[in-house]
Scaffold this motif. Structure first.
Motif, PDB file in Angstrom:
ATOM      1  N   LYS A  17       9.378  16.835  12.398  1.00 52.63           N
ATOM      2  CA  LYS A  17      10.165  16.358  11.263  1.00 52.63           C
ATOM      3  C   LYS A  17      10.787  15.008  11.585  1.00 52.63           C
ATOM      4  N   GLY A  18      10.720  14.074  10.632  1.00 56.78           N
ATOM      5  CA  GLY A  18      11.415  12.815  10.824  1.00 56.78           C
ATOM      6  C   GLY A  18      10.625  11.598  10.383  1.00 56.78           C
ATOM      7  N   ILE A  19      11.171  10.456  10.712  1.00 51.64           N
ATOM      8  CA  ILE A  19      10.604   9.167  10.328  1.00 51.64           C
ATOM      9  C   ILE A  19       9.340   8.883  11.139  1.00 51.64           C
ATOM     10  N   THR A  20       8.358   8.303  10.462  1.00 51.42           N
ATOM     11  CA  THR A  20       7.097   7.939  11.113  1.00 51.42           C
ATOM     12  C   THR A  20       6.797   6.464  10.853  1.00 51.42           C
ATOM     13  N   PHE A  21       6.004   5.878  11.721  1.00 50.23           N
ATOM     14  CA  PHE A  21       5.487   4.538  11.476  1.00 50.23           C
ATOM     15  C   PHE A  21       4.179   4.385  12.232  1.00 50.23           C
ATOM     16  N   GLY A  22       3.400   3.406  11.819  1.00 51.80           N
ATOM     17  CA  GLY A  22       2.118   3.215  12.463  1.00 51.80           C
ATOM     18  C   GLY A  22       1.548   1.838  12.232  1.00 51.80           C
ATOM     19  N   LEU A  23       0.637   1.466  13.112  1.00 51.11           N
ATOM     20  CA  LEU A  23      -0.136   0.242  13.021  1.00 51.11           C
ATOM     21  C   LEU A  23      -1.595   0.645  13.196  1.00 51.11           C
TER      22      LEU A  23
ATOM     23  N   ALA B 294      -5.705  -7.422   3.892  1.00 49.04           N
ATOM     24  CA  ALA B 294      -7.137  -7.339   3.582  1.00 49.04           C
ATOM     25  C   ALA B 294      -7.715  -5.971   3.914  1.00 49.04           C
ATOM     26  N   ASN B 295      -6.903  -4.942   3.885  1.00 41.42           N
ATOM     27  CA  ASN B 295      -7.282  -3.572   4.226  1.00 41.42           C
ATOM     28  C   ASN B 295      -7.862  -3.472   5.634  1.00 41.42           C
ATOM     29  N   ILE B 296      -7.593  -4.438   6.461  1.00 38.51           N
ATOM     30  CA  ILE B 296      -8.055  -4.412   7.852  1.00 38.51           C
ATOM     31  C   ILE B 296      -6.910  -4.010   8.772  1.00 38.51           C
ATOM     32  N   ILE B 297      -5.729  -4.531   8.514  1.00 37.53           N
ATOM     33  CA  ILE B 297      -4.547  -4.196   9.313  1.00 37.53           C
ATOM     34  C   ILE B 297      -3.539  -3.522   8.389  1.00 37.53           C
ATOM     35  N   LYS B 298      -3.098  -2.320   8.764  1.00 35.14           N
ATOM     36  CA  LYS B 298      -2.109  -1.590   7.965  1.00 35.14           C
ATOM     37  C   LYS B 298      -0.875  -1.321   8.818  1.00 35.14           C
ATOM     38  N   LEU B 299       0.272  -1.695   8.299  1.00 35.89           N
ATOM     39  CA  LEU B 299       1.556  -1.395   8.924  1.00 35.89           C
ATOM     40  C   LEU B 299       2.289  -0.494   7.939  1.00 35.89           C
ATOM     41  N   LYS B 300       2.588   0.743   8.365  1.00 34.05           N
ATOM     42  CA  LYS B 300       3.133   1.725   7.431  1.00 34.05           C
ATOM     43  C   LYS B 300       4.302   2.475   8.044  1.00 34.05           C
ATOM     44  N   ALA B 301       5.163   2.988   7.154  1.00 34.98           N
ATOM     45  CA  ALA B 301       6.303   3.808   7.560  1.00 34.98           C
ATOM     46  C   ALA B 301       6.476   4.922   6.537  1.00 34.98           C
ATOM     47  N   GLY B 302       6.934   6.064   7.003  1.00 37.65           N
ATOM     48  CA  GLY B 302       7.107   7.201   6.105  1.00 37.65           C
ATOM     49  C   GLY B 302       8.004   8.260   6.708  1.00 37.65           C
ATOM     50  N   TYR B 303       7.897   9.460   6.164  1.00 39.24           N
ATOM     51  CA  TYR B 303       8.724  10.569   6.618  1.00 39.24           C
ATOM     52  C   TYR B 303       7.900  11.848   6.567  1.00 39.24           C
ATOM     53  N   ASN B 304       7.981  12.659   7.609  1.00 43.66           N
ATOM     54  CA  ASN B 304       7.292  13.947   7.653  1.00 43.66           C
ATOM     55  C   ASN B 304       8.154  15.022   7.007  1.00 43.66           C
ATOM     56  N   PHE B 305       7.597  15.711   6.015  1.00 45.86           N
ATOM     57  CA  PHE B 305       8.221  16.877   5.411  1.00 45.86           C
ATOM     58  C   PHE B 305       7.461  18.095   5.905  1.00 45.86           C
ATOM     59  N   LEU B 306       8.151  19.013   6.550  1.00 44.61           N
ATOM     60  CA  LEU B 306       7.505  20.154   7.191  1.00 44.61           C
ATOM     61  C   LEU B 306       7.121  21.237   6.195  1.00 44.61           C
ATOM     62  N   TYR B 307       6.000  21.910   6.477  1.00 41.45           N
ATOM     63  CA  TYR B 307       5.599  23.080   5.704  1.00 41.45           C
ATOM     64  C   TYR B 307       6.320  24.331   6.188  1.00 41.45           C
TER      65      TYR B 307
ATOM     66  N   PRO C  13       4.323  11.181   3.121  1.00 37.97           N
ATOM     67  CA  PRO C  13       4.135  10.002   2.273  1.00 37.97           C
ATOM     68  C   PRO C  13       4.521   8.737   3.044  1.00 37.97           C
ATOM     69  N   ASN C  14       3.762   7.672   2.847  1.00 39.59           N
ATOM     70  CA  ASN C  14       3.996   6.401   3.534  1.00 39.59           C
ATOM     71  C   ASN C  14       3.999   5.241   2.552  1.00 39.59           C
ATOM     72  N   LEU C  15       4.749   4.218   2.874  1.00 38.09           N
ATOM     73  CA  LEU C  15       4.699   2.922   2.209  1.00 38.09           C
ATOM     74  C   LEU C  15       4.429   1.893   3.285  1.00 38.09           C
ATOM     75  N   GLY C  16       3.768   0.807   2.902  1.00 33.91           N
ATOM     76  CA  GLY C  16       3.510  -0.192   3.919  1.00 33.91           C
ATOM     77  C   GLY C  16       2.841  -1.431   3.391  1.00 33.91           C
TER      78      GLY C  16
ATOM     79  N   MET D 263       0.834  -1.203   0.000  1.00 37.00           N
ATOM     80  CA  MET D 263       0.000   0.000   0.000  1.00 37.00           C
ATOM     81  C   MET D 263       0.868   1.252   0.000  1.00 37.00           C
ATOM     82  N   THR D 264       0.305   2.322  -0.493  1.00 35.48           N
ATOM     83  CA  THR D 264       0.933   3.639  -0.403  1.00 35.48           C
ATOM     84  C   THR D 264      -0.099   4.597   0.180  1.00 35.48           C
TER      85      THR D 264
END
Length: 149
Positions: A130-136, A109-122, A102-105, A90-91
């Motif tokens: 600012k920095g690396i992000t991840f989530g469940l 079955a679109n029920i559980i998402k494990l993702k990682a990305g990076y915050n670009f500040l405005y 932006p995240n990749l992960g 997924m993106t």
């Protein structure tokens, strides 16, 4: 309370043209530990193209801070393919008033998402975001349109 009512009304409005309504809830780390809660709408049957709004809520100096977010995600190989492995990618692109993320992960079955990305500040004033992000994230709702093989 106003935000919750807005989420419900938005969900009712999206229900008229959407394929599926989902409620994502989970944990997201973007330099702080956040509770992620929102409302997602699946717009297509063939590939999962999902748009949504959510809130990342955290405690900051003893106070509850909530940051609204809009996001769009796609699981490009979710139906019409014969490869279970490809249907898990997924993106996602998320945006708040502070950053673009932006995240990749992986999505199961679109029920559980494990993702990682990076915050670009405005703006440079939000340096702590600012920095690396991840989530469940878990998406609550029926998946009547999901097909594998």
């Amino acid at each position: 309370m106003r935000k919750i009512i807005c989420l419900i009304l938005l969900g009712i409005g999206f229900n008229s043209f959407s394929q599926e309504i989902l409620i994502p809830i989970g944990y997201v780390y973007n330099q702080k530990h956040n509770l992620h809660l929102g409302l997602d709408v699946q717009l297509t049957k063939e590939t999962f193209f999902i748009v949504g709004i959510s809130s990342n809520t955290t405690f900051n100096n003893g106070k509850l801070k909530s940051l609204p977010e809009v996001h769009a995600s796609i699981i490009p190989f979710s139906s019409e393919n014969n490869n279970l492995f490809l249907s898990c990618f997924m993106t996602e692109i998320a945006s708040t008033k502070e950053y673009f993320n932006p995240n990749l992960g992986f999505s199961i079955a679109n029920i559980i998402k494990l993702k990682a990305g990076y915050n670009f500040l405005y703006k440079s004033q939000y340096q702590d975001a600012k920095g690396i992000t991840f989530g469940l994230v878990f998406s609550l709702g029926s998946m009547k349109n999901f097909k594998i093989m």
